[in-house]
Design a protein around this motif. Sequence first.
Motif, short mmCIF file in Angstrom:
data_model
loop_
_atom_site.label_atom_id
_atom_site.label_comp_id
_atom_site.label_asym_id
_atom_site.label_seq_id
_atom_site.Cartn_x
_atom_site.Cartn_y
_atom_site.Cartn_z
N TYR A 116 0.92 -1.17 -0.06
CA TYR A 116 -0.08 -0.02 0.01
C TYR A 116 0.76 1.23 0.07
O TYR A 116 1.82 1.10 0.61
CB TYR A 116 -0.87 -0.03 1.37
N LEU A 117 0.40 2.42 -0.46
CA LEU A 117 1.08 3.42 -0.54
C LEU A 117 0.18 4.45 0.21
O LEU A 117 -1.10 4.60 -0.62
CB LEU A 117 1.18 4.01 -1.86
N PHE A 118 0.74 5.42 0.84
CA PHE A 118 -0.47 6.47 1.58
C PHE A 118 0.08 8.05 0.91
O PHE A 118 1.11 8.00 0.81
CB PHE A 118 -0.01 6.64 3.20
N VAL A 119 -1.04 8.35 0.15
CA VAL A 119 -0.77 9.75 -0.38
C VAL A 119 -1.51 10.94 0.27
O VAL A 119 -2.59 10.41 0.75
CB VAL A 119 -1.34 9.66 -1.82
N TYR A 120 -0.91 11.95 0.26
CA TYR A 120 -1.35 12.98 0.83
C TYR A 120 -1.54 14.25 0.06
O TYR A 120 -1.81 15.41 0.65
CB TYR A 120 -0.85 13.23 2.13
N GLY A 121 -0.62 14.31 -0.99
CA GLY A 121 -0.44 15.61 -1.86
C GLY A 121 -0.99 15.35 -3.22
O GLY A 121 -1.98 15.08 -3.50
N ARG B 47 8.19 2.89 5.33
CA ARG B 47 6.80 2.40 5.54
C ARG B 47 6.24 3.12 7.04
O ARG B 47 7.22 3.11 8.07
CB ARG B 47 6.82 0.83 6.07
N VAL B 48 5.12 3.19 7.54
CA VAL B 48 4.57 3.95 8.37
C VAL B 48 3.14 3.10 8.81
O VAL B 48 2.59 2.72 7.80
CB VAL B 48 4.29 5.43 8.32
N ARG B 49 2.86 3.55 9.89
CA ARG B 49 1.41 2.86 10.36
C ARG B 49 0.50 3.79 10.00
O ARG B 49 0.64 4.95 10.19
CB ARG B 49 1.52 2.53 11.91
N VAL B 50 -0.60 3.51 9.16
CA VAL B 50 -1.60 4.28 8.85
C VAL B 50 -2.91 3.95 9.70
O VAL B 50 -3.20 2.73 9.50
CB VAL B 50 -2.00 4.52 7.46
N GLY C 103 -11.16 1.70 10.96
CA GLY C 103 -10.91 0.38 10.35
C GLY C 103 -9.43 -0.01 11.04
O GLY C 103 -8.75 0.71 11.77
N ARG C 104 -8.90 -1.19 10.97
CA ARG C 104 -7.87 -1.70 11.40
C ARG C 104 -6.75 -0.92 10.68
O ARG C 104 -6.40 -0.78 9.34
CB ARG C 104 -7.54 -3.20 11.23
N PRO C 105 -5.48 -0.51 11.51
CA PRO C 105 -4.43 0.10 10.90
C PRO C 105 -3.85 -0.87 10.08
O PRO C 105 -3.93 -2.11 10.16
CB PRO C 105 -3.74 0.61 12.13
N LEU C 106 -2.82 -0.19 9.17
CA LEU C 106 -2.19 -1.04 8.44
C LEU C 106 -0.80 -0.43 7.93
O LEU C 106 -0.71 0.73 8.05
CB LEU C 106 -2.75 -1.64 7.10
N LEU C 107 0.32 -1.04 7.67
CA LEU C 107 1.49 -0.74 7.17
C LEU C 107 1.41 -0.23 5.55
O LEU C 107 1.11 -1.07 4.78
CB LEU C 107 2.77 -1.65 7.50
N ALA C 108 1.93 0.85 5.41
CA ALA C 108 1.93 1.47 4.11
C ALA C 108 3.11 2.11 3.80
O ALA C 108 3.79 2.81 4.71
CB ALA C 108 0.71 2.29 3.84
N TRP C 109 3.42 2.34 2.56
CA TRP C 109 4.88 3.10 2.11
C TRP C 109 4.32 4.51 2.02
O TRP C 109 3.16 4.83 1.78
CB TRP C 109 5.24 2.74 0.68
N VAL C 110 4.99 5.46 2.30
CA VAL C 110 4.90 6.98 2.24
C VAL C 110 6.12 7.66 1.70
O VAL C 110 7.30 7.39 2.42
CB VAL C 110 4.29 7.32 3.53
#
Length: 140
Positions: free
Chosen positions: A4-9, A97-100, A106-113
């Motif tokens: 997974y990838l966490f995107v914010y921008g 990788r961070v905990r999102v 929902g359950r947190p998961l690890l994702a790249w950011v």
Amino acid sequence: MREYLFVYGTLMGETPDAGVNRLLRRYCEDAGEGWVPGRLYRLGWYPGLVLETRSRARRVPGRLLKLKAPARCWPVLDAYEGYRPEAPAHGEYRRCRVRVERVPGGRPLLAWVYVYQGPLSRGEPIERWPPPVHARVMPS
């Protein structure tokens, strides 16, 4: 293992790079909302995330993307973000990788950011991205 990838921008919508937009549409699937502890900085027309670890950290909202073909995605996304896996300390961003935390509940998961690692004096703190439409400055 799913990636997974966490995107914010800029990766949350249309980027100024048509190739990145095609890749996102073809190889990434929306996996819902989430947040990470940190702070956003305005770095011109795009934001940079700086993670925070203290217990009362701000929440940076974003979206989770499930990568359907990570091997195809990482070279394109890394180049767009200025991340060099062979020299991670030398780019404007690093991928980690961070905990999102998932929204709603929902359950947190690890994702790249992609985390900004440049000088903070270059940007000003912002509360949320994107800025109002009238304040956006997109490259021509």
